[in-house]
Motif scaffolding. Sequence first.
Motif, PDB file in Angstrom:
ATOM      1  N   PRO A   1     -11.636   9.623  11.113  1.00 26.71           N
ATOM      2  CA  PRO A   1     -10.501   8.930  12.045  1.00 26.71           C
ATOM      3  C   PRO A   1     -11.002   7.613  12.376  1.00 26.71           C
ATOM      4  O   PRO A   1      -9.839   6.876  12.993  1.00 26.71           O
ATOM      5  CB  PRO A   1     -10.602  10.105  13.189  1.00 26.71           C
ATOM      6  N   VAL A   2     -12.056   7.238  12.386  1.00 28.74           N
ATOM      7  CA  VAL A   2     -12.308   5.858  12.887  1.00 28.74           C
ATOM      8  C   VAL A   2     -12.431   4.577  12.096  1.00 28.74           C
ATOM      9  O   VAL A   2     -11.749   3.599  12.034  1.00 28.74           O
ATOM     10  CB  VAL A   2     -13.563   5.908  13.761  1.00 28.74           C
ATOM     11  N   LEU A   3     -13.143   4.757  10.868  1.00 31.75           N
ATOM     12  CA  LEU A   3     -13.633   3.814  10.061  1.00 31.75           C
ATOM     13  C   LEU A   3     -12.212   3.322   9.204  1.00 31.75           C
ATOM     14  O   LEU A   3     -12.077   1.957   9.024  1.00 31.75           O
ATOM     15  CB  LEU A   3     -14.689   4.249   9.124  1.00 31.75           C
ATOM     16  N   PRO A   4     -11.444   4.156   8.767  1.00 31.02           N
ATOM     17  CA  PRO A   4     -10.267   3.596   8.150  1.00 31.02           C
ATOM     18  C   PRO A   4      -9.351   2.645   8.935  1.00 31.02           C
ATOM     19  O   PRO A   4      -8.807   1.567   8.476  1.00 31.02           O
ATOM     20  CB  PRO A   4      -9.578   4.694   7.405  1.00 31.02           C
ATOM     21  N   ARG A   5      -9.196   3.211  10.111  1.00 31.92           N
ATOM     22  CA  ARG A   5      -8.509   2.247  10.944  1.00 31.92           C
ATOM     23  C   ARG A   5      -9.001   1.235  11.439  1.00 31.92           C
ATOM     24  O   ARG A   5      -8.397   0.179  11.708  1.00 31.92           O
ATOM     25  CB  ARG A   5      -8.116   3.211  12.109  1.00 31.92           C
ATOM     26  N   LEU A   6     -10.381   1.194  11.553  1.00 27.81           N
ATOM     27  CA  LEU A   6     -11.106  -0.120  11.868  1.00 27.81           C
ATOM     28  C   LEU A   6     -10.997  -0.931  10.875  1.00 27.81           C
ATOM     29  O   LEU A   6     -10.961  -2.344  11.200  1.00 27.81           O
ATOM     30  CB  LEU A   6     -12.535   0.338  12.287  1.00 27.81           C
ATOM     31  N   SER A   7     -11.036  -0.590   9.707  1.00 27.24           N
ATOM     32  CA  SER A   7     -11.051  -1.641   8.682  1.00 27.24           C
ATOM     33  C   SER A   7      -9.633  -2.271   8.535  1.00 27.24           C
ATOM     34  O   SER A   7      -9.608  -3.309   8.216  1.00 27.24           O
ATOM     35  CB  SER A   7     -11.258  -0.752   7.324  1.00 27.24           C
ATOM     36  N   ARG A   8      -8.657  -1.340   8.562  1.00 27.36           N
ATOM     37  CA  ARG A   8      -7.225  -1.841   8.494  1.00 27.36           C
ATOM     38  C   ARG A   8      -7.073  -2.976   9.817  1.00 27.36           C
ATOM     39  O   ARG A   8      -6.345  -4.118   9.645  1.00 27.36           O
ATOM     40  CB  ARG A   8      -6.373  -0.913   8.943  1.00 27.36           C
ATOM     41  N   SER A   9      -7.683  -2.654  10.924  1.00 26.70           N
ATOM     42  CA  SER A   9      -7.467  -3.685  12.075  1.00 26.70           C
ATOM     43  C   SER A   9      -7.908  -4.925  11.959  1.00 26.70           C
ATOM     44  O   SER A   9      -7.784  -5.866  12.358  1.00 26.70           O
ATOM     45  CB  SER A   9      -7.993  -2.644  13.199  1.00 26.70           C
TER      46      SER A   9
END
Length: 498
Positions: free
Chosen positions: A38-46
């Motif tokens: 739940p963290v790394l894909p969102r962080l990558s997009r941000s």
Amino acid sequence: MSTSSGPPPSDRWRSWFRRRDLAAFQSVAERHWPGAEPVLPRLSRSANHGLLWFGAAAGMAALGTSARSRRAALRGIASLAVASAAINTVGKGAVRRERPILDMVPVMRQLKRQPFTTSFPSGHAASAAAFATGVALESKGWGAVVAPVAVAVAASRVYTGVHYPSDVLAGAALGIGAAFALRGVVPTRGQLPAPGRPPASAPALPAGQDLVVIVNRRSGSATATAGLIRDALPLAEVLECAPADLSGALENAARRGRALGVCGGDGTVNMAAAVAATHSLPLAVFPGGTLNHFAYDLGIETVHDTVTALASGDAVRVDLGRFRPGPQGPGGAHGYFINAFSLGVYPELVRTRERWAPRIGGWPAGVLAAFEALRGERPLTAELQGRKRPLWLLFVGNGMFRRVGPAPGRRHNLADGLLDVRVVHGGRTPGLRLLAAAVAGPLSRSPVHAAVRRRQVRISGLAPGTPYAYDGEVAHSGAELLIDKLPEALTVYCPMRF
């Protein structure tokens, strides 16, 4: 009989490297990472287009309590820009590598929008490494906060399947290199040579004993800083005053303490400096304004810096700029400045900024004031050193301001006995002329700009009531002004760490 030597060693090495790179990518793809989904894909997009890092820089600048935080944020963004330029102009075109095949990456990890550029090197990793390295070069504390996020962003590019590990490592190396390359052009504050300043004798006041500190409660962060001063100096007397009461409070404090303390912006420090010099008292400066040029040029950025100097009695002597006649009121025969004196568009800019700052904030008010001043002002006419001329700006600095690369000017020596005199001549394009003057720097001459060093400046032929500014304060002149310096007239507590 024929013999086969096989592929060249370079090809064998590349083949081995690609196999290892693919094996590492597969290992990351096949392994379960608890909590990462739940963290790394969102962080990558941000981090797309550097948005994460721009937000981080804004937060650092807003939450930081010193100029070091703002410098760290600015250097981080500048390093990111250098890295992005290198990636886009050279990196992506040098090695046209295809993106990894996503078959082995779980669908839940994959980005909804896949990048279409080549894979090598990773632009996200370069930006993350450049920003984190740039921040750390100015502030180790903020660097420690940002570094884990940068590592997570870089790792997310392999985790989501858009880069091979070697892409990320190469991008990170490029980003770190970009930050250090920028440092080579624009040195950090820690790289700059020690300011030239003669040491002075001052009493050591551990815990603030016999120190009276006057705080301008209307200056920048002064109210918050006052609490820090009380905690760090429990024996000091700390008094918060409204601007109208500062003059009397400073005079009273000078009669009761062995040293005078002040917390506020440059205008407040100006008042305290004049009182301290008159009473031959050492001055303890706690930065509490918006810009704090005087304190920062002495290497005083935090309450801790001043507290350290007070405990050991470390101090330096600095020059005090003087102009005659001074503003009306007590001591009106002379006026003093610790940073700069100016005539022309700048006084009007100061007045407009002060009018709008309470409503829209200091920096937006400064931009609005600059626009209005350049749009509505006419050049003033004055006789400078016996020659009559139209002027957009006359700037007189207390000491020579030096620029490091494209960075803003700072003073290397606050006891050099010199005035930094800069003139922007009148004409039809004030904005372009002021910009040319800013780019030209000190000790230059052109049809629109002149910069020289003097020990005294005489101005006559002014229209009575012409506004002038000194350390951010505005007053009105008579027909003549004489500007000079009192060499080493002021003693200031200053940490000897440079």
